[in-house]
Design an enzyme around this catalytic site. Structure first.
Site, short mmCIF file in Angstrom:
data_model
loop_
_atom_site.label_atom_id
_atom_site.label_comp_id
_atom_site.label_asym_id
_atom_site.label_seq_id
_atom_site.Cartn_x
_atom_site.Cartn_y
_atom_site.Cartn_z
N ARG A 58 -90.70 -26.74 -38.87
CA ARG A 58 -91.40 -25.64 -38.79
C ARG A 58 -92.42 -25.44 -39.63
O ARG A 58 -93.15 -24.45 -39.55
CB ARG A 58 -90.22 -24.82 -39.95
CG ARG A 58 -90.44 -23.46 -40.16
CD ARG A 58 -89.27 -22.53 -40.69
NE ARG A 58 -88.68 -23.36 -41.52
CZ ARG A 58 -88.88 -23.29 -42.91
NH1 ARG A 58 -90.28 -22.70 -43.27
NH2 ARG A 58 -88.47 -23.79 -44.04
N TYR B 12 -96.76 -6.30 -20.82
CA TYR B 12 -95.56 -6.92 -20.81
C TYR B 12 -94.56 -6.21 -21.37
O TYR B 12 -94.59 -5.83 -22.34
CB TYR B 12 -95.59 -8.40 -21.06
CG TYR B 12 -94.25 -8.99 -21.02
CD1 TYR B 12 -93.74 -9.50 -19.92
CD2 TYR B 12 -93.68 -9.31 -22.42
CE1 TYR B 12 -92.62 -10.01 -19.96
CE2 TYR B 12 -92.48 -9.85 -22.12
CZ TYR B 12 -91.80 -10.39 -21.01
OH TYR B 12 -90.70 -11.13 -20.97
N ASP C 141 -103.24 -11.24 -23.86
CA ASP C 141 -102.14 -12.13 -23.19
C ASP C 141 -102.59 -12.55 -22.02
O ASP C 141 -102.85 -12.10 -20.87
CB ASP C 141 -101.12 -11.05 -22.98
CG ASP C 141 -99.80 -11.78 -22.62
OD1 ASP C 141 -99.82 -12.62 -21.91
OD2 ASP C 141 -98.71 -11.42 -22.73
N LYS D 172 -93.86 -19.14 -18.51
CA LYS D 172 -94.58 -19.08 -17.24
C LYS D 172 -95.41 -20.49 -16.62
O LYS D 172 -94.79 -21.27 -16.32
CB LYS D 172 -95.27 -17.70 -17.23
CG LYS D 172 -94.54 -16.71 -18.02
CD LYS D 172 -93.20 -16.28 -17.40
CE LYS D 172 -92.21 -15.40 -18.30
NZ LYS D 172 -92.92 -14.23 -19.03
C1 LIG Z 1 -92.69 -13.72 -20.27
C2 LIG Z 1 -94.01 -13.09 -20.89
C3 LIG Z 1 -94.28 -12.63 -22.10
C4 LIG Z 1 -93.11 -13.29 -23.17
O1 LIG Z 1 -92.71 -14.43 -23.04
P1 LIG Z 1 -91.25 -15.25 -23.44
O2 LIG Z 1 -91.65 -16.52 -23.25
O3 LIG Z 1 -90.25 -14.72 -22.38
O4 LIG Z 1 -90.93 -14.74 -24.91
C5 LIG Z 1 -95.26 -12.21 -22.50
N1 LIG Z 1 -96.41 -11.99 -21.88
C6 LIG Z 1 -96.12 -12.04 -20.39
C7 LIG Z 1 -97.39 -11.50 -19.77
C8 LIG Z 1 -95.19 -12.58 -19.80
O5 LIG Z 1 -94.89 -12.84 -18.67
#
Ligand SMILES: *Cc1c(COP(=O)(O)O)cnc(C)c1O
Length: 389
Positions: A48, A102, A174, A199
């Site tokens: 952690r 998102y 992001d 992703k």
């Molecule tokens: C999937 C996604 C997230 C969130 O991620 P998790 O791993 O599902 O918590 C944030 N931003 C984008 C653009 C995403 O595609």
């Protein structure tokens, strides 16, 4: 060799790896221990605290891929995003965000900020002037996401970064959709880069993880909050993610190529009324995408002609799977209206240009001809079904 000078795929394959001194194995050993001796009181290792051997090794790799100083990895993309936002936003602060976020991030803002006394404004136009107009004296952060989900709109990263610097505002992006293969926002002036590693970084639809990359100073500020929130990643998943990233460069380049070919092909199909892909000349932000991206990514979206039912089409696909997630080596498709953007009202969706028949397509690494065949056979089937009615 100076690791700063290594090329992308060499960083993917090697940087940060742990040498197996004991058995001379070819890959990083995995250290699952949650307990380490207090040999050096300065380094208290604990999962952690984000400092197990595997966590530290992977963070070096991810920081290098995004050309940042330092990085932290989390149990999910949302853990990385929420921890980072709350590390820099306090009661009385204000944040400017682009509207096309998102879904999970939008839910976080809409459901959690007000009760914490954090003020927020959304930008609809996504131009730099649009962001500037929303800035208030107490604005601490500007948050962008480009290419956006699901219409792949493009925000001018460098121009937003310049604006924010001038006003002393921190910038966050992001970068999930582009991945570090196609876009390195830090080199364009952005302070903090966020990823859902679920992703493209993971890429095989079997890992839930998140990452943040920034300066040592900013990462330290995030860490101080992160250790309290406890969103760290299990070392087994850390090790899987290290393995997955070895092929990040070759996977995403292949996905870029497939997506561009498919976008151009879909655009010519009679049964398709619109294709949204930043690599297409017809995309309103194509020039901007060309300026700031090295490749256009594996995500695209398209609309079937009105008389064709998008959900029926989805059901007839044989190779392309209907799936909530994206960016795996396998192609997946979804209807934003029925899934990722279902929590929004129709009016909110219209504001973002998301039509009911829109389909978001995450292009995989399969042979493009097989993907095309699948789409053609599905269109043919729903046309036959419609004739029977
Ligand atoms: C999937 C996604 C997230 C969130 O991620 P998790 O791993 O599902 O918590 C944030 N931003 C984008 C653009 C995403 O595609």
């Amino acid at each position: 060799m100076n690791s700063k000078k290594q090329g992308f795929n060499t960083i993917c394959t090697h940087l940060g790896e742990i040498n197996d001194e004991q058995f001379k194995g070819a890959i990083s050993p995995i250290y699952l221990s949650t307990s380490y001796a207090f040999e050096d009181v300065d380094v208290k290792r604990y999962p952690r605290y984000f400092n197990t051997p595997n966590q530290e090794a992977l963070c070096k790799k991810i920081a290098a891929l995004e050309k940042g100083e330092s990085s932290l990895i989390f149990g999910s993309g949302m853990a990385a995003i929420s921890t980072t936002l709350f590390a820099f936003l306090q009661k009385g602060d204000h944040i400017v965000l682009q509207r096309t976020l998102y879904g999970g991030t939008a839910n976080l803002v809409n459901e959690e900020f007000e009760k914490r006394g954090i003020d927020f404004s959304y930008v609809d136009s996504q131009t730099t002037e649009g962001f500037e107009q929303k800035i208030k004296p107490n604005t601490k952060v500007i948050y962008i996401e480009t290419p956006s989900n699901p219409l792949l709109t493009i925000t001018d990263i460098e121009s937003v970064a310049v604006l924010a610097k001038k006003k002393g505002i921190l910038t966050m992006i992001d970068n999930t959709f582009a991945s570090p293969v196609n876009q390195n926002p830090i080199t364009l002036g952005i302070d903090i880069v966020l990823h859902s590693a679920t992703k493209y970084l993971g890429g095989h639809s079997d890992i839930l993880a998140g990452a943040v990359v920034a300066t040592e100073e900013n990462i330290n500020q995030i860490f101080q909050v992160a250790k309290n929130y406890g969103g760290s990643l299990s070392d087994f998943t850390v090790w899987m993610l290290e393995r997955s990233i070895k092929t990040l460069g070759i996977r995403v380049k292949r996905q870029n190529k497939n997506a561009l070919k498919l976008a151009k092909w879909l655009e010519k199909l009679d049964d398709v009324s619109a294709v949204h892909y930043p690599g297409l000349k017809s995309h309103p932000d194509h020039k901007l995408a060309k300026k700031q991206m090295k490749g256009y990514g594996g995500m695209l979206s398209f609309e079937l002609k009105n008389e064709l039912d998008a959900s029926k089409f989805q059901k007839e696909l044989r190779l392309i799977k209907s799936s909530m997630s994206l960016a795996g080596v396998e192609s997946t498709i979804l209807s934003p209206t029925l899934t990722s953007h279902a929590l929004l009202t129709e009016e909110e969706r219209n504001l973002q240009g998301i039509k009911n028949g829109l389909l978001r397509f995450s292009v995989g690494i399969e042979e493009k001809e097989d993907l095309m065949q699948d789409i053609l056979q599905a269109i043919k089937k729903i046309k036959v079904l419609e004739l029977k009615h």
